[in-house]
Design a protein around this motif. Structure first.
Motif, PDB file in Angstrom:
ATOM      1  N   ASN A   1     -35.171 -19.244 -73.689  1.00 47.91           N
ATOM      2  CA  ASN A   1     -34.854 -20.079 -74.842  1.00 47.91           C
ATOM      3  C   ASN A   1     -34.853 -19.303 -76.162  1.00 47.91           C
ATOM      4  OD1 ASN A   1     -33.908 -22.594 -75.315  1.00 47.91           O
ATOM      5  ND2 ASN A   1     -35.888 -23.605 -75.270  1.00 47.91           N
ATOM      6  N   ALA A   2     -34.199 -18.151 -76.176  1.00 42.93           N
ATOM      7  CA  ALA A   2     -34.124 -17.340 -77.401  1.00 42.93           C
ATOM      8  C   ALA A   2     -33.495 -18.149 -78.528  1.00 42.93           C
ATOM      9  CB  ALA A   2     -33.292 -16.085 -77.142  1.00 42.93           C
ATOM     10  N   ASN A   3     -33.866 -17.793 -79.739  1.00 49.51           N
ATOM     11  CA  ASN A   3     -33.384 -18.506 -80.922  1.00 49.51           C
ATOM     12  C   ASN A   3     -31.850 -18.516 -80.994  1.00 49.51           C
ATOM     13  OD1 ASN A   3     -33.917 -19.838 -83.438  1.00 49.51           O
ATOM     14  ND2 ASN A   3     -33.156 -17.985 -84.425  1.00 49.51           N
ATOM     15  N   LEU A   4     -31.344 -19.597 -81.536  1.00 42.38           N
ATOM     16  CA  LEU A   4     -29.890 -19.734 -81.719  1.00 42.38           C
ATOM     17  C   LEU A   4     -29.534 -19.414 -83.160  1.00 42.38           C
ATOM     18  CD1 LEU A   4     -27.009 -21.035 -80.973  1.00 42.38           C
ATOM     19  CD2 LEU A   4     -27.963 -23.073 -82.050  1.00 42.38           C
ATOM     20  N   GLU A   5     -28.471 -18.621 -83.304  1.00 40.33           N
ATOM     21  CA  GLU A   5     -27.973 -18.323 -84.643  1.00 40.33           C
ATOM     22  C   GLU A   5     -26.462 -18.506 -84.625  1.00 40.33           C
ATOM     23  OE1 GLU A   5     -28.131 -14.410 -87.407  1.00 40.33           O
ATOM     24  OE2 GLU A   5     -29.180 -14.346 -85.483  1.00 40.33           O
ATOM     25  N   LEU A   6     -25.978 -19.344 -85.498  1.00 41.26           N
ATOM     26  CA  LEU A   6     -24.521 -19.511 -85.604  1.00 41.26           C
ATOM     27  C   LEU A   6     -24.047 -18.370 -86.488  1.00 41.26           C
ATOM     28  CD1 LEU A   6     -22.058 -21.338 -85.026  1.00 41.26           C
ATOM     29  CD2 LEU A   6     -22.597 -22.560 -87.147  1.00 41.26           C
ATOM     30  N   VAL A   7     -23.312 -17.423 -85.911  1.00 37.41           N
ATOM     31  CA  VAL A   7     -22.963 -16.243 -86.712  1.00 37.41           C
ATOM     32  C   VAL A   7     -21.561 -16.312 -87.298  1.00 37.41           C
ATOM     33  CG1 VAL A   7     -24.585 -14.641 -85.624  1.00 37.41           C
ATOM     34  CG2 VAL A   7     -22.314 -14.941 -84.626  1.00 37.41           C
ATOM     35  N   TYR A   8     -20.722 -17.166 -86.742  1.00 36.53           N
ATOM     36  CA  TYR A   8     -19.359 -17.273 -87.273  1.00 36.53           C
ATOM     37  C   TYR A   8     -18.808 -18.670 -87.033  1.00 36.53           C
ATOM     38  CZ  TYR A   8     -14.546 -16.016 -88.397  1.00 36.53           C
ATOM     39  OH  TYR A   8     -13.310 -15.950 -88.977  1.00 36.53           O
ATOM     40  N   ALA A   9     -18.469 -19.363 -88.089  1.00 41.36           N
ATOM     41  CA  ALA A   9     -17.802 -20.672 -87.974  1.00 41.36           C
ATOM     42  C   ALA A   9     -17.234 -21.007 -89.343  1.00 41.36           C
ATOM     43  CB  ALA A   9     -18.784 -21.751 -87.534  1.00 41.36           C
ATOM     44  N   LYS A  10     -15.995 -21.455 -89.335  1.00 41.56           N
ATOM     45  CA  LYS A  10     -15.353 -21.771 -90.614  1.00 41.56           C
ATOM     46  C   LYS A  10     -14.682 -23.132 -90.509  1.00 41.56           C
ATOM     47  CE  LYS A  10     -14.742 -17.464 -92.850  1.00 41.56           C
ATOM     48  NZ  LYS A  10     -15.244 -16.406 -92.012  1.00 41.56           N
TER      49      LYS A  10
ATOM     50  N   ARG B   1     -25.207 -16.482 -81.484  1.00 41.56           N
ATOM     51  CA  ARG B   1     -26.008 -15.427 -80.876  1.00 41.56           C
ATOM     52  C   ARG B   1     -27.310 -15.994 -80.345  1.00 41.56           C
ATOM     53  NH1 ARG B   1     -27.990  -9.906 -84.030  1.00 41.56           N
ATOM     54  NH2 ARG B   1     -29.361  -9.240 -82.328  1.00 41.56           N
ATOM     55  N   ARG B   2     -27.718 -15.507 -79.195  1.00 38.92           N
ATOM     56  CA  ARG B   2     -29.039 -15.836 -78.639  1.00 38.92           C
ATOM     57  C   ARG B   2     -29.673 -14.517 -78.250  1.00 38.92           C
ATOM     58  NH1 ARG B   2     -29.433 -20.522 -75.551  1.00 38.92           N
ATOM     59  NH2 ARG B   2     -31.612 -20.219 -76.069  1.00 38.92           N
ATOM     60  N   GLY B   3     -30.619 -14.028 -79.025  1.00 37.30           N
ATOM     61  CA  GLY B   3     -31.245 -12.744 -78.728  1.00 37.30           C
ATOM     62  C   GLY B   3     -30.202 -11.647 -78.715  1.00 37.30           C
ATOM     63  N   ASN B   4     -30.092 -10.955 -77.576  1.00 36.61           N
ATOM     64  CA  ASN B   4     -29.111  -9.869 -77.487  1.00 36.61           C
ATOM     65  C   ASN B   4     -27.795 -10.309 -76.873  1.00 36.61           C
ATOM     66  OD1 ASN B   4     -30.625  -7.780 -78.662  1.00 36.61           O
ATOM     67  ND2 ASN B   4     -31.863  -7.662 -76.770  1.00 36.61           N
ATOM     68  N   LEU B   5     -27.564 -11.588 -76.821  1.00 34.76           N
ATOM     69  CA  LEU B   5     -26.300 -12.086 -76.280  1.00 34.76           C
ATOM     70  C   LEU B   5     -25.470 -12.672 -77.407  1.00 34.76           C
ATOM     71  CD1 LEU B   5     -27.653 -13.864 -73.083  1.00 34.76           C
ATOM     72  CD2 LEU B   5     -26.579 -11.602 -73.220  1.00 34.76           C
ATOM     73  N   LEU B   6     -24.186 -12.345 -77.353  1.00 28.35           N
ATOM     74  CA  LEU B   6     -23.264 -12.798 -78.389  1.00 28.35           C
ATOM     75  C   LEU B   6     -22.141 -13.571 -77.711  1.00 28.35           C
ATOM     76  CD1 LEU B   6     -22.403 -12.557 -81.366  1.00 28.35           C
ATOM     77  CD2 LEU B   6     -21.250 -10.416 -80.752  1.00 28.35           C
ATOM     78  N   MET B   7     -21.937 -14.800 -78.144  1.00 33.42           N
ATOM     79  CA  MET B   7     -20.902 -15.643 -77.541  1.00 33.42           C
ATOM     80  C   MET B   7     -19.800 -15.932 -78.551  1.00 33.42           C
ATOM     81  SD  MET B   7     -23.667 -15.962 -75.561  1.00 33.42           S
ATOM     82  CE  MET B   7     -24.847 -16.894 -76.493  1.00 33.42           C
TER      83      MET B   7
ATOM     84  N   PHE C   1     -13.572 -17.880 -73.778  1.00 25.39           N
ATOM     85  CA  PHE C   1     -15.011 -17.870 -74.067  1.00 25.39           C
ATOM     86  C   PHE C   1     -15.537 -16.552 -73.534  1.00 25.39           C
ATOM     87  CE2 PHE C   1     -19.456 -18.272 -73.155  1.00 25.39           C
ATOM     88  CZ  PHE C   1     -19.962 -19.150 -74.109  1.00 25.39           C
ATOM     89  N   VAL C   2     -16.320 -15.871 -74.323  1.00 26.01           N
ATOM     90  CA  VAL C   2     -16.856 -14.603 -73.831  1.00 26.01           C
ATOM     91  C   VAL C   2     -18.317 -14.459 -74.226  1.00 26.01           C
ATOM     92  CG1 VAL C   2     -16.064 -13.344 -75.887  1.00 26.01           C
ATOM     93  CG2 VAL C   2     -16.482 -12.079 -73.760  1.00 26.01           C
ATOM     94  N   MET C   3     -19.068 -13.833 -73.340  1.00 22.18           N
ATOM     95  CA  MET C   3     -20.462 -13.496 -73.638  1.00 22.18           C
ATOM     96  C   MET C   3     -20.602 -11.986 -73.552  1.00 22.18           C
ATOM     97  SD  MET C   3     -23.920 -14.342 -71.478  1.00 22.18           S
ATOM     98  CE  MET C   3     -23.723 -16.101 -71.603  1.00 22.18           C
ATOM     99  N   TRP C   4     -21.028 -11.380 -74.657  1.00 26.02           N
ATOM    100  CA  TRP C   4     -21.255  -9.941 -74.677  1.00 26.02           C
ATOM    101  C   TRP C   4     -22.739  -9.656 -74.851  1.00 26.02           C
ATOM    102  CZ3 TRP C   4     -16.659 -10.543 -78.213  1.00 26.02           C
ATOM    103  CH2 TRP C   4     -15.472 -10.073 -77.616  1.00 26.02           C
TER     104      TRP C   4
END
Ligand code: GLC
Ligand code: CA
Length: 514
Positions: free
Chosen positions: A442-451, A460-466, A509-512
């Protein structure tokens, strides 16, 4: 917080429609046992089963006649106890559905309460003091019981409200929440909870959890008193038991004692926007390819609540449930893939409604057991292409509800063979969720891009970027300073990072890992 909740992925089972083991046309406990391996292989490790208690079924079992007895059509007490054991054998957990706000009008408590003579249950329900005095704006004359009064309803007419009291009692017949009669209701509820936890279930999904205390309980401080009391009891006696509320207000439900709360489908809200949004007769759901909506309408509402409770509890996202139109009514398979990839990589515990993993269709059906428009989302699970879709060996006219007979009806068997199917994708993304520590923990959620003016977004969740692009056109997002990508973990459609930009193919949809 019970440890098992952290990485629980729930599968909701509507027992009457899941799997019929004895050919009477109705799903049952033994049928569920037969399919536990399927649920586990799907990637779910927990179950929520809708009400399975003795009931006249005027609201599909949400009208309980005996809380401590199973409905004969689903099986016996031995069967359900075996179901609990089989669940645990597979390292899974199971929640029952607790209906605390009302009973069936056939419940023995209500029959006693309806009598003129005072008895132990006289105040178990809320009655006005004259047969022509309505309650709570409900001006109706009940007129069925000998008792001189009108009972307060909680939902359908067959569901009289249990008496947890009034926050601000005004009339003589309204009791305060600490009145002995109301405390007795609370104790009766604890008794039911203990009964089922002792039988071996792992907790409860709580029906209309916000509905207990009446009258001006606007901030729900009265109802919260009840739940805090229940939670105290659980922490002391059953620390591994979990409760999830049908409340849709985690900022109130979690402090009141719930471990989890649902983001429910209320017209016009952020969750509704994702998969079921119709504007001026036109589908404008966010995950619909041709929608013009920004995901911000979801996130603004979600994040405000998530941020308030993320340290104490989980805010849960669902694919659907037995009360809402199936998502496949609004979205095609590709759109569902994007929607599920999103839901299953968000914080909290995902809930997958049976059949949504294969994109079961909503059926247009007459009402059954108080289902009305909900009935079409409650049809038998489509296991294969044999008779009755493998749900039951009964003749078709004996089935609880008809199976989907359309040409393009999806089934588990056909999708299992197809690596591009919705089912295969669901398995893949749930496997990722189960493997990746950031999702599991349950890593923290961060909305990194939305317009506002853009359809694509990233979180982003920890070291995962969606990243997700639900539109029909490629979208290119210039590098905006995120850490370098190390590997692609999961994808639907095409997505790459080239020449300093994220290139998201149409409907991707991609998860990096970064
Ligand atoms: C909840 C249930 C719904 C039921 C109602 C009354 O909303 O999910 O199915 O009809 O409560 O119990
Ligand atoms: Ca059966």
């Amino acid at each position: 917080m019970p440890a098992w909740i952290k990485d629980a992925i729930f599968y909701e089972i509507y027992p009457q429609s899941f799997k019929d083991s004895n050919g009477d046309g109705i799903g049952d406990f033994n049928g569920i046992i037969e399919k536990l391996d399927y649920i586990k292989e799907l990637g779910c490790n927990a179950i929520w089963m809708n009400p399975c208690y003795d009931s006249p079924f005027r609201d599909a079992g949400y009208d309980v006649r005996d809380y401590k007895k199973t409905a004969a059509r689903y099986g016996s007490m031995e069967d359900i106890v075996r179901l609990f054991a089989e669940v645990h054998k597979r390292d899974m957990h199971i929640l029952l559905d607790l209906v605390p706000g009302h009973t069936s009008e056939e419940h023995p408590w209500f029959l006693e309460s309806s009598k003129v003579e005072e008895n132990e249950y006289t105040d178990r329900y809320i009655w006005t003091d004259k047969w022509f005095h309505g309650a709570q704006g409900l001006n109706y004359i009940a007129g069925e019981a000998p008792r001189d009064g009108v009972y307060v309803l909680n939902y359908f007419k067959c569901q009289p409200a249990l008496n947890y009291g009034f926050l601000h009692p005004e009339e003589r017949w309204q009791k305060g929440i600490e009145d002995p009669a109301c405390v007795a209701t609370r104790e009766a509820l604890k008794d039911i909870i203990r009964f089922w936890l002792d039988k071996g279930c792992d907790g409860f999904r709580v029906d209309m959890a916000d509905s207990l205390v009446k009258k001006d309980d606007e901030n729900k401080s009265g109802t919260s008193v009840v739940w805090k009391d229940i939670r105290r009891m659980l922490d002391e006696e059953y620390p591994e038991a979990a409760i999830v509320s049908e409340w849709n207000k985690p900022q109130v439900a979690i402090p009141a004692g719930f471990h989890m709360d649902f983001f429910l489908d209320w017209e016009g809200n952020g969750y509704n926007l994702l998969m079921r949004n119709v504007e001026n007769g036109r589908n404008n759901s966010f995950f619909y390819k041709d929608s013009d909506r920004s995901v911000l309408d979801f996130f603004e509402e979600y994040l405000e609540k998530y941020e308030q409770i993320k340290q104490q509890g989980h805010y849960c996202l669902i694919t659907g449930n037995h009360d809402m139109i199936r998502a496949a009514y609004y979205l095609d398979v590709r759109e569902l893939k994007l929607a599920y990839a999103f839901l299953f990589t968000m914080p909290g515990n995902p809930f997958l409604y049976y059949g949504d993993e294969i994109g079961m269709h909503y059926q247009n059906l007459p009402t059954k057991e108080g289902g009305y428009t909900r009935t079409g989302s409650r049809t038998p699970m489509q296991w294969d292409d044999t008779e009755n879709c493998g749900f039951s060996t009964a003749s078709a006219d004996k089935l609880y509800l008809p199976v989907d007979k359309s040409e393009d009806a999806p089934s588990v068997a056909s999708q299992e063979k197809d690596k591009d199917s919705l089912l295969s994708m669901v398995k893949e993304i749930l496997a990722v969720r189960n493997q990746e520590a950031d999702l599991r923990e349950n890593a923290n959620l961060e909305l990194v891009y939305a317009k506002r003016e853009e359809r694509s977004f990233a979180y982003r969740r920890g070291n995962l970027l969606m990243f997700c692009n639900p539109s029909g056109e490629e979208s290119v997002i210039e590098d905006f300073g995120l850490p370098d990508i190390r590997e692609k973990v999961f994808a639907v459609g095409e997505a790459d990072f080239v020449n300093g930009a994220y290139r998201l193919g149409e409907q991707s949809f991609v998860m990096w890992r970064i």
